[in-house]
Design a protein around this motif. Structure first.
Motif, short mmCIF file in Angstrom:
data_model
loop_
_atom_site.label_atom_id
_atom_site.label_comp_id
_atom_site.label_asym_id
_atom_site.label_seq_id
_atom_site.Cartn_x
_atom_site.Cartn_y
_atom_site.Cartn_z
N ALA A 28 -45.52 -6.54 -1.92
CA ALA A 28 -45.64 -7.05 -0.54
C ALA A 28 -46.19 -6.31 0.79
O ALA A 28 -45.94 -5.22 0.66
CB ALA A 28 -44.21 -7.56 -0.14
N CYS A 29 -46.88 -7.11 1.48
CA CYS A 29 -47.12 -6.24 3.04
C CYS A 29 -46.16 -6.34 3.72
O CYS A 29 -45.39 -7.16 3.62
CB CYS A 29 -48.70 -6.91 3.31
N THR A 30 -46.33 -5.43 4.73
CA THR A 30 -45.18 -5.12 5.89
C THR A 30 -45.86 -5.59 7.26
O THR A 30 -45.18 -5.57 8.18
CB THR A 30 -44.87 -3.83 5.96
N CYS A 31 -47.19 -6.50 7.10
CA CYS A 31 -47.83 -6.78 8.46
C CYS A 31 -46.95 -7.88 9.32
O CYS A 31 -46.91 -7.48 10.47
CB CYS A 31 -49.21 -7.43 8.32
N GLN A 32 -46.05 -8.60 8.96
CA GLN A 32 -45.45 -9.35 9.50
C GLN A 32 -44.06 -8.87 10.01
O GLN A 32 -43.18 -9.66 10.68
CB GLN A 32 -45.11 -10.85 8.90
N PRO A 39 -52.44 -13.73 4.46
CA PRO A 39 -53.44 -14.67 5.33
C PRO A 39 -53.66 -13.83 6.87
O PRO A 39 -54.44 -14.08 7.54
CB PRO A 39 -52.79 -15.88 5.46
N HIS A 40 -52.74 -12.94 6.93
CA HIS A 40 -52.57 -12.12 8.31
C HIS A 40 -53.46 -10.65 8.08
O HIS A 40 -54.12 -10.59 9.00
CB HIS A 40 -51.13 -11.90 8.77
N CYS A 41 -53.05 -10.15 7.14
CA CYS A 41 -53.63 -8.66 7.21
C CYS A 41 -54.64 -8.49 6.00
O CYS A 41 -55.39 -7.37 5.87
CB CYS A 41 -52.78 -7.59 7.02
ZN LIG Z 1 -49.92 -8.95 5.58
#
Ligand SMILES: [Zn+2]
Ligand SMILES: [Zn+2]
Length: 171
Positions: free
Chosen positions: A145-149, A135-137
């Motif tokens: 998994a994303c690393t944006c957080q 929901p963020h990036c």
């Molecule tokens: Zn993200």
């Protein structure tokens, strides 16, 4: 290929069943905000004439494409629906579900489309356990998994502790 049925014989021989198989073409349409495309539609079964009416009984199948409600990836499903319809030359206020036809040919497209629409899933999913988008990036979490957080996780008491320790070291 057309979806026209020649029903002249059926109207002359009430009660007699006639087998059919046609390939209606249904234009893509928007359903609940998403484009839905219908391909390889096959409608088959039997039709019977009775007093200026024709009853259709059979099934319709199609490859139906849309996009995953969670990750937006293209999704195609095989859909199969019962096809039960009545065609008449005149509309009947007591029977609003009747389809109209003229002369001795009827077009099965509308009944086939309506039967498929009734069987459409509430939402399309690429798989039952689709992880969706971050929901963020906006990263597709099915790909990893994303690393944006990372580093922003103030809800994690250990990361907050780490910050305090670092600050103490600087003093
Ligand atoms: Zn993200
Ligand atoms: Zn998905």
């Amino acid at each position: 290929m057309s979806a026209m049925l020649d029903v002249s014989a059926a109207l002359k021989n009430p009660g007699q069943g006639y087998a059919f198989e046609v390939s209606p073409e249904v234009e893509e349409m928007e359903v609940l905000g998403d484009l839905v495309r219908f391909e390889n539609i096959v409608a088959s079964g039997e039709f019977t004439g009775a007093e200026e009416r024709v009853s259709i009984r059979g099934e319709v199948s199609a490859a139906v494409s849309s996009r995953c409600a969670k990750c937006l990836a293209p999704v195609t499903i095989e859909l199969r629906a019962e096809l039960n319809a009545v065609y008449a030359r005149q509309s009947d206020p007591d029977d609003p579900d009747i389809y109209l036809f003229e002369g001795s040919k009827l077009d099965l497209t509308d009944a086939a489309r309506d039967a498929l629409l009734l069987e459409l899933p509430y939402r399309f999913l690429c798989s039952e356990d689709c992880k969706g988008l971050c929901p963020h990036c906006g990263a597709n979490l099915n790909l990893g998994a994303c690393t944006c957080q990372e580093g922003l996780n103030v809800a994690n008491p250990f990361s907050a502790l780490k910050l305090i320790v670092q600050n103490d070291e600087e003093v």
